[in-house]
Enzyme design. Structure first.
Site, PDB file in Angstrom:
ATOM      1  N   LYS A 160       0.845  -1.173   0.000  1.00  0.00           N
ATOM      2  CA  LYS A 160       0.000   0.000   0.000  1.00  0.00           C
ATOM      3  C   LYS A 160       0.893   1.240   0.000  1.00  0.00           C
ATOM      4  CE  LYS A 160      -0.595   1.550   4.605  1.00  0.00           C
ATOM      5  NZ  LYS A 160      -0.514   2.833   4.792  1.00  0.00           N
ATOM      6  N   ASP A 247      -3.480   7.092   4.034  1.00  0.00           N
ATOM      7  CA  ASP A 247      -2.509   6.251   4.737  1.00  0.00           C
ATOM      8  C   ASP A 247      -3.191   5.246   5.663  1.00  0.00           C
ATOM      9  OD1 ASP A 247       0.103   5.460   5.441  1.00  0.00           O
ATOM     10  OD2 ASP A 247       0.057   6.691   7.246  1.00  0.00           O
ATOM     11  N   HIS A 252      -6.078   0.426   6.364  1.00  0.00           N
ATOM     12  CA  HIS A 252      -6.190  -0.323   7.617  1.00  0.00           C
ATOM     13  C   HIS A 252      -7.577  -0.246   8.253  1.00  0.00           C
ATOM     14  CE1 HIS A 252      -1.986  -0.505   7.059  1.00  0.00           C
ATOM     15  NE2 HIS A 252      -1.654   0.584   7.698  1.00  0.00           N
TER      16      HIS A 252
HETATM   17  N1  NAP Z   1       8.191   1.695   5.622  1.00  0.00           N
HETATM   18  C1  NAP Z   1       7.060   1.168   6.050  1.00  0.00           C
HETATM   19  O1  NAP Z   1       6.886   0.854   7.230  1.00  0.00           O
HETATM   20  C2  NAP Z   1       5.947   0.923   5.079  1.00  0.00           C
HETATM   21  C3  NAP Z   1       4.708   0.429   5.565  1.00  0.00           C
HETATM   22  C4  NAP Z   1       3.696   0.167   4.658  1.00  0.00           C
HETATM   23  C5  NAP Z   1       3.903   0.384   3.309  1.00  0.00           C
HETATM   24  N2  NAP Z   1       5.088   0.870   2.857  1.00  0.00           N
HETATM   25  C6  NAP Z   1       5.265   1.052   1.411  1.00  0.00           C
HETATM   26  O2  NAP Z   1       6.400   0.323   0.991  1.00  0.00           O
HETATM   27  C7  NAP Z   1       7.079   0.988  -0.050  1.00  0.00           C
HETATM   28  C8  NAP Z   1       8.524   1.226   0.354  1.00  0.00           C
HETATM   29  O3  NAP Z   1       8.536   2.034   1.506  1.00  0.00           O
HETATM   30  P1  NAP Z   1       9.878   2.398   2.290  1.00  0.00           P
HETATM   31  O4  NAP Z   1       9.464   3.130   3.503  1.00  0.00           O
HETATM   32  O5  NAP Z   1      10.752   1.209   2.439  1.00  0.00           O
HETATM   33  O6  NAP Z   1      10.567   3.424   1.274  1.00  0.00           O
HETATM   34  P2  NAP Z   1      12.101   3.857   1.226  1.00  0.00           P
HETATM   35  O7  NAP Z   1      12.745   3.734   2.556  1.00  0.00           O
HETATM   36  O8  NAP Z   1      12.137   5.160   0.523  1.00  0.00           O
HETATM   37  O9  NAP Z   1      12.751   2.738   0.296  1.00  0.00           O
HETATM   38  C9  NAP Z   1      12.533   2.671  -1.084  1.00  0.00           C
HETATM   39  C10 NAP Z   1      13.622   1.825  -1.684  1.00  0.00           C
HETATM   40  O10 NAP Z   1      13.433   1.772  -3.086  1.00  0.00           O
HETATM   41  C11 NAP Z   1      14.724   1.763  -3.702  1.00  0.00           C
HETATM   42  N3  NAP Z   1      14.553   2.241  -5.061  1.00  0.00           N
HETATM   43  C12 NAP Z   1      14.216   3.479  -5.463  1.00  0.00           C
HETATM   44  N4  NAP Z   1      14.144   3.524  -6.801  1.00  0.00           N
HETATM   45  C13 NAP Z   1      14.436   2.276  -7.242  1.00  0.00           C
HETATM   46  C14 NAP Z   1      14.544   1.691  -8.518  1.00  0.00           C
HETATM   47  N5  NAP Z   1      14.303   2.412  -9.616  1.00  0.00           N
HETATM   48  N6  NAP Z   1      14.856   0.382  -8.602  1.00  0.00           N
HETATM   49  C15 NAP Z   1      15.102  -0.347  -7.493  1.00  0.00           C
HETATM   50  N7  NAP Z   1      15.026   0.164  -6.248  1.00  0.00           N
HETATM   51  C16 NAP Z   1      14.703   1.457  -6.139  1.00  0.00           C
HETATM   52  C17 NAP Z   1      15.558   2.716  -2.840  1.00  0.00           C
HETATM   53  O11 NAP Z   1      16.933   2.370  -2.848  1.00  0.00           O
HETATM   54  P3  NAP Z   1      17.953   2.987  -3.922  1.00  0.00           P
HETATM   55  O12 NAP Z   1      17.887   4.464  -3.753  1.00  0.00           O
HETATM   56  O13 NAP Z   1      19.263   2.385  -3.560  1.00  0.00           O
HETATM   57  O14 NAP Z   1      17.481   2.523  -5.258  1.00  0.00           O
HETATM   58  C18 NAP Z   1      15.025   2.361  -1.457  1.00  0.00           C
HETATM   59  O15 NAP Z   1      15.753   1.315  -0.936  1.00  0.00           O
HETATM   60  C19 NAP Z   1       6.282   2.264  -0.306  1.00  0.00           C
HETATM   61  O16 NAP Z   1       5.348   2.023  -1.311  1.00  0.00           O
HETATM   62  C20 NAP Z   1       5.560   2.486   1.016  1.00  0.00           C
HETATM   63  O17 NAP Z   1       4.377   3.210   0.847  1.00  0.00           O
HETATM   64  C21 NAP Z   1       6.112   1.139   3.719  1.00  0.00           C
END
Ligand code: NAP
Length: 510
Positions: A160, A247, A252
């Protein structure tokens, strides 16, 4: 229950927060519990270059910090199965290399099964899906065999937010359908992986005592609260584009609501449970524009202590009207719930961190004690209720009235409670773990289907679309930190002659 199939878990977005804080701790916990198939491999993909060993070291420290009982020896048996590939997954030309690496890991070890996990920003979902679709990993006829006539699978887990509104969710559904069968698409909402949320199904459908009362006939109203005491912290960039409705409510809270309000499925099976969740979401009657100010409220927390309000937080766009609090009244157009409102609220910087469902029963049809004076008679208003605490505690409490001790007849509140989660107040395993295992065994019960996700967007449309402007006027600093949101949220219930249950001890009136 079927055993999960071994596979290669391909995490796209490997160096991100979700991977280190949730996915790898979850996989580690399942590995430590002996539930992760031994032949499972993990391949992380993101753009920044790093050797396998460096990623494993990072993950080891992240997992150590996020699980309760980290054991170095256990980790040492998982780590060799984890590898990393630097690549831009949003560029189709990179997929030949990524696919080749997956194929190196897949044969033998996992009979070619591949579970893609989209842990990247939502705008990357579509190019990545196109990239996967362009490889030989997903053949045109979508049939992959292992060489001995067994079929291997390709599944995808989509995080999500799934779109930003109903049209974008529909478009994303179409993109996914162009590469994967619906049976291979896992739209995840980690709330559904929480044991205490699933406990709602057991409470309702494993007992005969609640279901006869579970309708507009006996339930006055239902409140669902997901309160957080923290502010936006380091998620400003994401949050300012998203807000509390997208969000929390669209995902949720509507999932919790679906479990509370849905009809019993004919059998405990994925397709039946999903169909009932979808039906109940489709029977929500969203407030029309004229009713919106009475049925919904949005807010932004103001400054407090030494902390800035949302509007002054570095990174928030000047004049941002993104909501950090949202409340709404939901009415159903269906036989069971017509006339019984459900009130939903969620917010940041509130008085406590708590997720709970309160089912407020109607008072008896007549007040037998009316001649015993106002105080005794008054106690019967809003007395019976069932409070289901989902987090941080996992408890269920039934409150009702009994006779108060003494020479004159009076009434007092009594409460029965139970450890709803069954873990003696201890923490549940990371919710992503059981969900990942479900995806590996092909069980979609706890994942949303295509129509369900679109129905959830339609239900919140008035709060995110142009009509919501009326709720955003004067939003800045409209609630102080440490309380329960803006006055407009209290007013939604007050107009209906009710009030929020701010905590387990307060009594909502009817
Ligand atoms: N964090 C949470 O607790 C949480 C909870 C629910 C949902 N989500 C969802 O999960 C997703 C990720 O969230 P996040 O918090 O982990 O985000 P984040 O910390 O910004 O991580 C995103 C990752 O994507 C990688 N990335 C960016 N562009 C890319 C590309 N073109 N190819 C491959 N990798 C790429 C980035 O690494 P590089 O810069 O090295 O490429 C980074 O590791 C989002 O959609 C968010 O809404 C997150």
């Amino acid at each position: 229950m079927p055993v999960p199939d071994p596979c290669v878990v391909v995490i796209l977005g490997a160096s991100g927060d979700l991977t280190s804080r949730k996915l790898l701790p979850a996989l580690y916990e399942q590995h430590a519990a002996g539930t992760l198939p031994a032949a499972t491999r993990v391949l992380g993909v993101s753009r920044r270059p790093k050797p396998d060993e460096a990623w494993r070291d990072e993950l080891r420290e992240a997992v150590r910090g996020h699980v309760r009982d980290f054991d170095d020896a256990r980790w040492a048996t998982l780590a060799p199965r984890i590898s990393y590939l630097a690549g831009d997954a949003a560029r189709p030309e990179e997929w030949t290399r990524i696919a080749a690496r997956i194929e190196e890991l897949a044969p033998g070890a996992a009979c070619g099964n591949v579970l893609f996990f989209l842990a990247v920003a939502p705008e990357l979902y579509e190019p990545i899906i196109a990239g996967i679709g362009a490889t030989s990993l997903v053949p045109r006829d979508r049939r992959v065999t292992c060489g001995d006539d067994r079929r291997a699978w390709r599944r995808i887990v989509v995080e999500k937010p799934f779109g930003v509104d109903a049209p974008s969710a529909r478009r994303l559904n179409q993109r996914l359908a162009s590469v994967f069968d619906e049976a291979d698409i896992y739209r995840i909402d980690h709330y559904l992986g929480k044991e205490s949320v699933q406990g709602l199904l057991a409470l309702r459908f494993a007992n005969g005592i609640f279901e006869p009362l579970w309708s507009e006939r006996f339930v006055d109203h239902v409140q669902i609260t997901a309160a957080e005491s923290l502010g936006v912290e380091d998620r400003v960039a994401f949050y300012d584009q998203t807000g509390a409705v997208r969000d929390m409510i669209q995902s949720h809270l509507l999932q919790v609501l679906a479990f509370v309000a849905m009809e019993p499925p004919s059998v405990f099976a994925a397709d039946r449970i999903r169909a009932e969740r979808r039906n109940i979401l489709e029977s929500i009657e969203p407030p029309d524009a004229a009713d919106l100010p009475r049925a919904a409220a949005l807010g932004q927390y103001g400054p407090g202590g030494d902390r800035p309000g949302y509007a002054e937080t570095p990174g928030v766009a000047p004049g941002s009207t993104t909501e950090t609090f949202a409340a709404m009244r939901i009415r159903f157009d269906n036989w069971r719930w017509a006339g019984t409102p459900f009130y939903l609220r969620t917010g940041k910087r509130l008085a406590a961190k708590r997720t709970e469902v309160l089912v407020q029963f109607k008072p008896p049809p007549t007040n037998l004690f009316r001649r015993l004076g106002r105080e005794v008679a008054g106690r019967m208003v809003g007395a019976d209720r069932l409070l289901i605490e989902i987090a941080p505690a996992s408890e269920v409490r039934l409150r009702f009235l009994g006779r108060a001790p003494g020479s004159t007849f009076s009434l007092r509140e009594l409460e029965m409670d139970a450890d709803f989660g069954g873990r003696g107040g201890g923490a549940e395993p990371e919710a992503y773990g059981p969900l990942l295992l479900d995806a590996m065994r092909g069980d979609q019960s706890l994942f949303k289907d295509r129509e369900e996700v679109e129905a959830a967007w339609s239900a919140v449309e008035p709060l995110i679309g142009p009509a919501s402007e009326v709720l955003r006027r004067g939003i800045r600093d409209n609630y102080p930190p440490g309380g329960w949101g803006p006055a407009a949220s209290e007013a939604i219930l007050a107009r209906d002659g009710r009030r929020w249950s701010s905590g387990p001890s307060s009594s909502p009136s009817v």
